[in-house]
Design a protein around this motif. Structure first.
Motif, PDB file in Angstrom:
ATOM      1  N   VAL A  44       0.952  -1.112   0.195  1.00 19.30           N
ATOM      2  CA  VAL A  44      -0.077  -0.057   0.038  1.00 19.30           C
ATOM      3  C   VAL A  44       0.926   1.147   0.139  1.00 19.30           C
ATOM      4  O   VAL A  44       1.910   1.217   0.333  1.00 19.30           O
ATOM      5  N   ASP A  45       0.364   2.576  -0.416  1.00 25.21           N
ATOM      6  CA  ASP A  45       0.938   3.754  -0.384  1.00 25.21           C
ATOM      7  C   ASP A  45       0.738   4.448   0.862  1.00 25.21           C
ATOM      8  O   ASP A  45       1.715   5.285   1.006  1.00 25.21           O
ATOM      9  N   ALA A  46      -0.070   4.260   1.538  1.00 24.87           N
ATOM     10  CA  ALA A  46      -0.226   4.898   2.681  1.00 24.87           C
ATOM     11  C   ALA A  46      -1.000   4.238   3.741  1.00 24.87           C
ATOM     12  O   ALA A  46      -1.923   3.323   3.234  1.00 24.87           O
ATOM     13  N   VAL A  47      -1.012   4.551   4.938  1.00 21.87           N
ATOM     14  CA  VAL A  47      -1.814   3.900   5.912  1.00 21.87           C
ATOM     15  C   VAL A  47      -2.404   5.033   6.921  1.00 21.87           C
ATOM     16  O   VAL A  47      -1.371   5.944   7.291  1.00 21.87           O
ATOM     17  N   VAL A  48      -3.574   5.012   7.209  1.00 13.44           N
ATOM     18  CA  VAL A  48      -4.125   6.208   7.852  1.00 13.44           C
ATOM     19  C   VAL A  48      -4.627   5.372   9.337  1.00 13.44           C
ATOM     20  O   VAL A  48      -5.514   4.459   8.994  1.00 13.44           O
ATOM     21  N   PHE A  49      -4.574   6.173  10.350  1.00 11.72           N
ATOM     22  CA  PHE A  49      -5.345   5.822  11.707  1.00 11.72           C
ATOM     23  C   PHE A  49      -5.766   7.042  12.358  1.00 11.72           C
ATOM     24  O   PHE A  49      -5.199   8.095  12.472  1.00 11.72           O
ATOM     25  N   VAL A  50      -7.064   7.087  12.019  1.00 12.32           N
ATOM     26  CA  VAL A  50      -7.893   8.276  12.575  1.00 12.32           C
ATOM     27  C   VAL A  50      -8.708   7.921  13.842  1.00 12.32           C
ATOM     28  O   VAL A  50      -9.540   7.000  13.852  1.00 12.32           O
ATOM     29  N   GLU A  51      -8.059   8.387  15.118  1.00 14.98           N
ATOM     30  CA  GLU A  51      -8.828   8.199  16.546  1.00 14.98           C
ATOM     31  C   GLU A  51      -8.793   6.662  16.352  1.00 14.98           C
ATOM     32  O   GLU A  51      -9.837   6.061  16.848  1.00 14.98           O
ATOM     33  N   VAL A  52      -7.776   5.804  16.181  1.00 14.36           N
ATOM     34  CA  VAL A  52      -7.861   4.353  16.308  1.00 14.36           C
ATOM     35  C   VAL A  52      -6.600   3.947  17.291  1.00 14.36           C
ATOM     36  O   VAL A  52      -7.315   2.981  17.966  1.00 14.36           O
ATOM     37  N   LEU A  53      -5.542   4.489  17.256  1.00 11.93           N
ATOM     38  CA  LEU A  53      -4.498   3.955  18.236  1.00 11.93           C
ATOM     39  C   LEU A  53      -5.049   3.918  19.661  1.00 11.93           C
ATOM     40  O   LEU A  53      -4.532   3.461  20.525  1.00 11.93           O
ATOM     41  N   GLU A  54      -5.838   5.023  20.001  1.00 16.63           N
ATOM     42  CA  GLU A  54      -6.313   4.909  21.502  1.00 16.63           C
ATOM     43  C   GLU A  54      -6.946   3.764  22.002  1.00 16.63           C
ATOM     44  O   GLU A  54      -7.164   3.917  23.157  1.00 16.63           O
ATOM     45  N   HIS A  55      -7.700   2.971  21.067  1.00 18.30           N
ATOM     46  CA  HIS A  55      -8.347   1.927  21.203  1.00 18.30           C
ATOM     47  C   HIS A  55      -7.702   0.716  21.121  1.00 18.30           C
ATOM     48  O   HIS A  55      -7.969  -0.446  21.168  1.00 18.30           O
ATOM     49  N   ILE A  56      -6.257   0.900  21.066  1.00 14.43           N
ATOM     50  CA  ILE A  56      -5.166  -0.465  21.008  1.00 14.43           C
ATOM     51  C   ILE A  56      -4.854  -0.854  22.099  1.00 14.43           C
ATOM     52  O   ILE A  56      -4.436   0.125  22.906  1.00 14.43           O
ATOM     53  N   ALA A  57      -4.449  -2.096  22.476  1.00 16.08           N
ATOM     54  CA  ALA A  57      -3.840  -2.437  23.832  1.00 16.08           C
ATOM     55  C   ALA A  57      -2.722  -1.935  24.026  1.00 16.08           C
ATOM     56  O   ALA A  57      -1.782  -1.806  22.951  1.00 16.08           O
ATOM     57  N   PRO A  58      -2.247  -1.065  25.146  1.00 19.65           N
ATOM     58  CA  PRO A  58      -0.836  -1.004  25.149  1.00 19.65           C
ATOM     59  C   PRO A  58       0.263  -1.541  24.498  1.00 19.65           C
ATOM     60  O   PRO A  58       1.290  -1.118  24.160  1.00 19.65           O
ATOM     61  N   CYS A  59       0.086  -2.871  24.958  1.00 20.27           N
ATOM     62  CA  CYS A  59       1.204  -3.760  24.716  1.00 20.27           C
ATOM     63  C   CYS A  59       0.977  -4.164  23.252  1.00 20.27           C
ATOM     64  O   CYS A  59       2.065  -5.021  22.682  1.00 20.27           O
ATOM     65  N   SER A  60       0.231  -3.930  22.387  1.00 23.24           N
ATOM     66  CA  SER A  60      -0.171  -3.831  20.900  1.00 23.24           C
ATOM     67  C   SER A  60       0.547  -2.932  20.128  1.00 23.24           C
ATOM     68  O   SER A  60       0.473  -2.988  18.935  1.00 23.24           O
ATOM     69  N   LEU A  61       0.602  -1.683  20.773  1.00 23.28           N
ATOM     70  CA  LEU A  61       0.959  -0.539  19.970  1.00 23.28           C
ATOM     71  C   LEU A  61       2.189  -0.605  18.993  1.00 23.28           C
ATOM     72  O   LEU A  61       2.236  -0.328  17.869  1.00 23.28           O
ATOM     73  N   GLU A  62       3.307  -1.122  19.537  1.00 18.44           N
ATOM     74  CA  GLU A  62       4.433  -1.324  18.699  1.00 18.44           C
ATOM     75  C   GLU A  62       4.049  -2.315  17.512  1.00 18.44           C
ATOM     76  O   GLU A  62       4.358  -2.064  16.600  1.00 18.44           O
ATOM     77  N   ALA A  63       3.423  -3.266  17.928  1.00 17.14           N
ATOM     78  CA  ALA A  63       3.268  -4.232  16.860  1.00 17.14           C
ATOM     79  C   ALA A  63       2.376  -3.820  15.658  1.00 17.14           C
ATOM     80  O   ALA A  63       2.540  -3.914  14.665  1.00 17.14           O
ATOM     81  N   THR A  64       1.434  -3.083  16.205  1.00 20.44           N
ATOM     82  CA  THR A  64       0.494  -2.250  15.007  1.00 20.44           C
ATOM     83  C   THR A  64       1.243  -1.251  14.370  1.00 20.44           C
ATOM     84  O   THR A  64       1.117  -1.158  13.145  1.00 20.44           O
ATOM     85  N   LEU A  65       2.355  -0.471  14.939  1.00 17.16           N
ATOM     86  CA  LEU A  65       2.937   0.332  13.823  1.00 17.16           C
ATOM     87  C   LEU A  65       3.851  -0.577  13.194  1.00 17.16           C
ATOM     88  O   LEU A  65       4.280  -0.099  11.955  1.00 17.16           O
ATOM     89  N   ARG A  66       4.508  -1.593  13.493  1.00 17.73           N
ATOM     90  CA  ARG A  66       5.333  -2.444  12.776  1.00 17.73           C
ATOM     91  C   ARG A  66       4.548  -2.878  11.621  1.00 17.73           C
ATOM     92  O   ARG A  66       5.063  -3.210  10.467  1.00 17.73           O
ATOM     93  N   GLU A  67       3.237  -3.282  11.792  1.00 21.77           N
ATOM     94  CA  GLU A  67       2.536  -3.890  10.920  1.00 21.77           C
ATOM     95  C   GLU A  67       2.374  -2.831   9.632  1.00 21.77           C
ATOM     96  O   GLU A  67       2.190  -3.279   8.515  1.00 21.77           O
ATOM     97  N   ALA A  68       2.185  -1.641  10.086  1.00 19.76           N
ATOM     98  CA  ALA A  68       1.793  -0.656   9.080  1.00 19.76           C
ATOM     99  C   ALA A  68       3.166  -0.495   8.238  1.00 19.76           C
ATOM    100  O   ALA A  68       3.255  -0.277   7.071  1.00 19.76           O
ATOM    101  N   PHE A  69       4.134  -0.442   9.092  1.00 24.72           N
ATOM    102  CA  PHE A  69       5.570  -0.142   8.239  1.00 24.72           C
ATOM    103  C   PHE A  69       5.794  -1.475   7.322  1.00 24.72           C
ATOM    104  O   PHE A  69       6.117  -1.155   6.241  1.00 24.72           O
ATOM    105  N   ARG A  70       5.295  -2.442   7.932  1.00 21.97           N
ATOM    106  CA  ARG A  70       5.644  -3.845   6.833  1.00 21.97           C
ATOM    107  C   ARG A  70       4.713  -3.674   5.483  1.00 21.97           C
ATOM    108  O   ARG A  70       5.286  -4.038   4.414  1.00 21.97           O
ATOM    109  N   VAL A  71       3.619  -3.130   5.667  1.00 21.96           N
ATOM    110  CA  VAL A  71       2.786  -3.336   4.423  1.00 21.96           C
ATOM    111  C   VAL A  71       3.112  -2.049   3.563  1.00 21.96           C
ATOM    112  O   VAL A  71       2.464  -1.913   2.491  1.00 21.96           O
ATOM    113  N   LEU A  72       3.715  -0.957   4.295  1.00 23.98           N
ATOM    114  CA  LEU A  72       3.819   0.279   3.343  1.00 23.98           C
ATOM    115  C   LEU A  72       5.068  -0.092   2.249  1.00 23.98           C
ATOM    116  O   LEU A  72       5.919  -0.440   2.705  1.00 23.98           O
ATOM    117  N   ARG A  73       4.756   0.464   0.940  1.00 24.18           N
ATOM    118  CA  ARG A  73       5.843   0.375   0.143  1.00 24.18           C
ATOM    119  C   ARG A  73       6.886   1.469   0.457  1.00 24.18           C
ATOM    120  O   ARG A  73       6.621   2.371   1.146  1.00 24.18           O
TER     121      ARG A  73
END
Length: 242
Positions: free
Chosen positions: A107-136
């Motif tokens: 993908v060319d871009a990943v957008v999170f709009v008022e989403v990360l505030e609902h992510i488990a604290p222990c999952s935030l790093e994994a969520t950002l890594r996933e966004a990094f992974r799928v980005l071109r």
């Protein structure tokens, strides 16, 4: 002491609350919304670009991005919220931002709009890594979320996060008193550091002036008192992962 829920348990509770409260959430977002305006400015030209709206909810931001010519893919863990997105004809899937159902660099871009505030604290790093992974390489991430340093727009002499905690105890927030799930707001520098650790570069942050704040001198003159912050960053060319 109550044990913290596991990431799947946390996500299931978040999804169930969005399912239960789906009718409270607006179906559309104004074309001049400050959050939408920030996303467009931080992304730059988006016509023809493949954008992932992670935590798309009813698809209201995705629909606006499509109006600007983007090819938007939405995902959300809440079936109730996704029903409205389906009615719009948007391509969406029910999935977790921790495990994005996309191939590497797709993908060319990943957008999170008022989403990360609902992510488990222990999952935030994994969520950002996933966004990094799928980005071109060269792709952008844009995050719009609540500012832990903000003042309350109704009572600007009080920290907004303090008002939030009081209201949570009174049962006036999204998650009921006693729930193991809470919204988490972010200090601007904290999110910048997380993005840097994940491997992103060209990191920018911007405090957004919401219409509800424009009458107060504090919000107009001190950006870090504002409710919303937009962060953006780039997956560098040639980056192989965090």
């Amino acid at each position: 002491m109550i044990a913290a829920p596991s990431p799947p348990q946390f996500e299931a509770e978040v999804a169930s609350r969005f399912d239960a409260l789906e009718a409270r959430f607006k179906d559309d977002v104004a074309a001049d919304d400050v959050r939408l305006d920030a996303i467009l400015r931080h992304l730059g030209p988006i016509e023809g670009r493949r954008i992932l709206d992670a935590g798309c909810g009813k698809g209201r931001f995705a629909a606006r991005l499509e109006e600007h010519g983007a090819r938007v893919l939405g995902l959300d863990p809440s079936a109730g919220m996704l029903r409205a997105a389906h009615r719009r004809g948007l391509p969406v899937a029910r999935a977790s931002a921790r495990h994005l159902p996309f191939t590497n660099a797709s993908v060319d871009a990943v957008v999170f709009v008022e989403v990360l505030e609902h992510i488990a604290p222990c999952s935030l790093e994994a969520t950002l890594r996933e966004a990094f992974r799928v980005l071109r390489p060269g792709g952008r991430i844009v995050i719009v979320d609540k500012n832990a340093a903000s003042l309350d727009p109704i009572r600007p002499w009080l920290p907004a996060i303090l008002v939030k905690r009081i209201d949570e105890r009174r049962g006036r927030w999204m998650y009921p008193p006693g729930s193991r799930v809470r919204e988490r707001w972010f200090w601007p520098g904290q999110m910048r550091r997380r993005l840097r650790r994940t491997g992103f570069s060209n990191i920018h942050s911007e405090a957004l002036l919401d219409p509800s704040e424009r009458r107060c001198v504090a919000f107009r003159t001190v950006p870090m008192t504002r409710r919303f912050v937009a962060w953006s960053a780039t997956r560098s060319e040639g980056a192989c992962g965090p």
